[in-house]
Write a protein that holds these residues in place. Sequence first.
Motif, mmCIF file in Angstrom:
data_model
loop_
_atom_site.group_PDB
_atom_site.id
_atom_site.type_symbol
_atom_site.label_atom_id
_atom_site.label_comp_id
_atom_site.label_asym_id
_atom_site.label_seq_id
_atom_site.Cartn_x
_atom_site.Cartn_y
_atom_site.Cartn_z
ATOM 1 N N UNK A 129 -19.552 35.783 11.096
ATOM 2 C CA UNK A 129 -18.385 35.935 10.220
ATOM 3 C C UNK A 129 -17.709 37.300 10.434
ATOM 4 N N UNK A 130 -18.515 38.343 10.711
ATOM 5 C CA UNK A 130 -17.961 39.678 10.937
ATOM 6 C C UNK A 130 -17.347 39.766 12.330
ATOM 7 N N UNK A 131 -18.081 39.260 13.322
ATOM 8 C CA UNK A 131 -17.608 39.372 14.704
ATOM 9 C C UNK A 131 -16.348 38.548 14.933
ATOM 10 N N UNK B 9 -19.737 28.775 9.886
ATOM 11 C CA UNK B 9 -20.738 29.305 10.818
ATOM 12 C C UNK B 9 -21.875 30.084 10.181
ATOM 13 N N UNK B 10 -21.545 31.042 9.326
ATOM 14 C CA UNK B 10 -22.573 31.982 8.866
ATOM 15 C C UNK B 10 -23.528 31.354 7.858
ATOM 16 N N UNK B 11 -23.036 30.330 7.143
ATOM 17 C CA UNK B 11 -23.880 29.633 6.168
ATOM 18 C C UNK B 11 -25.045 28.923 6.872
ATOM 19 N N UNK B 16 -28.070 31.377 5.318
ATOM 20 C CA UNK B 16 -28.709 30.069 5.096
ATOM 21 C C UNK B 16 -29.181 29.927 3.635
ATOM 22 N N UNK B 17 -29.539 31.074 3.047
ATOM 23 C CA UNK B 17 -30.014 31.013 1.654
ATOM 24 C C UNK B 17 -28.884 30.716 0.661
ATOM 25 N N UNK B 18 -27.651 30.900 1.097
ATOM 26 C CA UNK B 18 -26.524 30.497 0.248
ATOM 27 C C UNK B 18 -26.500 28.972 0.174
ATOM 28 N N UNK B 41 -15.602 25.978 13.557
ATOM 29 C CA UNK B 41 -15.445 27.265 12.882
ATOM 30 C C UNK B 41 -13.983 27.378 12.464
ATOM 31 N N UNK B 42 -13.744 27.823 11.231
ATOM 32 C CA UNK B 42 -12.370 27.880 10.711
ATOM 33 C C UNK B 42 -11.585 29.043 11.316
#
Lengths: 140, 292
Positions: A129-131, B9-11, B16-18, B41-42
Amino acid sequence: MPKNKKIVLSSAKVRSNEDLDKLKEISEENIFSCYQCGNCSAGCPAAEFMDEPPHKIIRLLQLGLIKEAMYANSSWICAACIYCTVECPRGVDIAKVMEALRQIALRKGVNHVNIDKLSEKILEKLPQIALISNFRKFTL
Amino acid sequence: MKISYYPGCTVKTSAKNLENSALPLLGMFDIQTEELDDWYCCGVTFSQSADNLMYQLAPIRTLVKAKESGNKRLLTLCDMCYNTLKRSSLVVKNDPEKQQTIRDFMYLEKTEFKGDEIEIIHILSLLREIGAEEIKKRISRKVNNLKVAPYYGCMILRPREIAIDSAEDPRLMENILNTLGIETVDYPFRSDCCTSYQIVNEPEIVKAHTKKLVNSIKKRGGDIIVLSCPLCHFNIDEIQKQIAEEDESFETIPVLYFTQLLALLVGIDPNVNDFSLHYIDPRPVLERKGLL
């Protein structure tokens, strides 16, 4: 902008300025609506790190001084949080103007962040998300 | 109730804990989430360039998949995904010329998208809709004097047309927590930006912001920060560790997803929280306050 630098003001700079036209095309904003109240700069969470705060960037653009606006680091410090846009009493979407400044620079072929030069440690540590967001704003 | 779900992506990795706390939580209130079969990915940040619509394609293609799923609503857990999907849908809905350009480009794709077929809903809005009183009925833990600092960041509050709450004085998380009998801390930086992607090349900006934020919460007696955005979470959590290493007097504060706190309160298996993903370990505070 260096403190003692002389700037030349002329209506010609505003009337015929290729980059300024491009800025309008990319942002779809009318920067001349701004009356310099400074609300945007007052709440900008990154203004203290900028060479020129957001309202001064808009002022430079109103005077046709787009090179000076681009010379400042401001559009690269902007985090696109949209605070300025929400607070503007004149409805200027300043975040879009900052994006346009970045785009004009990026489209001249110079990326602000060189992905190849980022350390492996950073690439491993930072979440996607940052990259992705950084590369979306700072590279083309 | 069935609802389509877009993870982003990051979820699926460092946040993953979100996901692992949010989905079982919704399950308790009879909301079945159906993850989209195929999603992209958005792009994380909404593209604000009017003359280049290429960046709108990824979020729009995801919205097309959501339309094809047959559900009317699409859930996002991530604030950045919410902002990007919602704003892209508004580009298509409000600008016929841009809608046509995008449609012309996607002419090989069967499903048309007009921008208003799918309601994109953020997890916090959905929890507000479930209602604090309903959540209260499920509370199984008694908490000892826990003071929570809700942090909203920017992407669910700005710009106005996509805001889930007031951009200046959001109360969504406070309202839920207060109804559950949990005290919240009122502090000035709740809706400030965490300075976002600057973490990659200007981490000092993130550091300065986080210091100001954490000190302000500490001064008011806050025990934990709760939020919903994986980028805010990483920024505020990770950089605190760095600040603490440089400055011994700096007091850290753990950062949890709002859904992690609720999951603990309603008695969902604490393992879903995977505290190994946190840089500031929340376990000591949570144990002291009776949540673990």
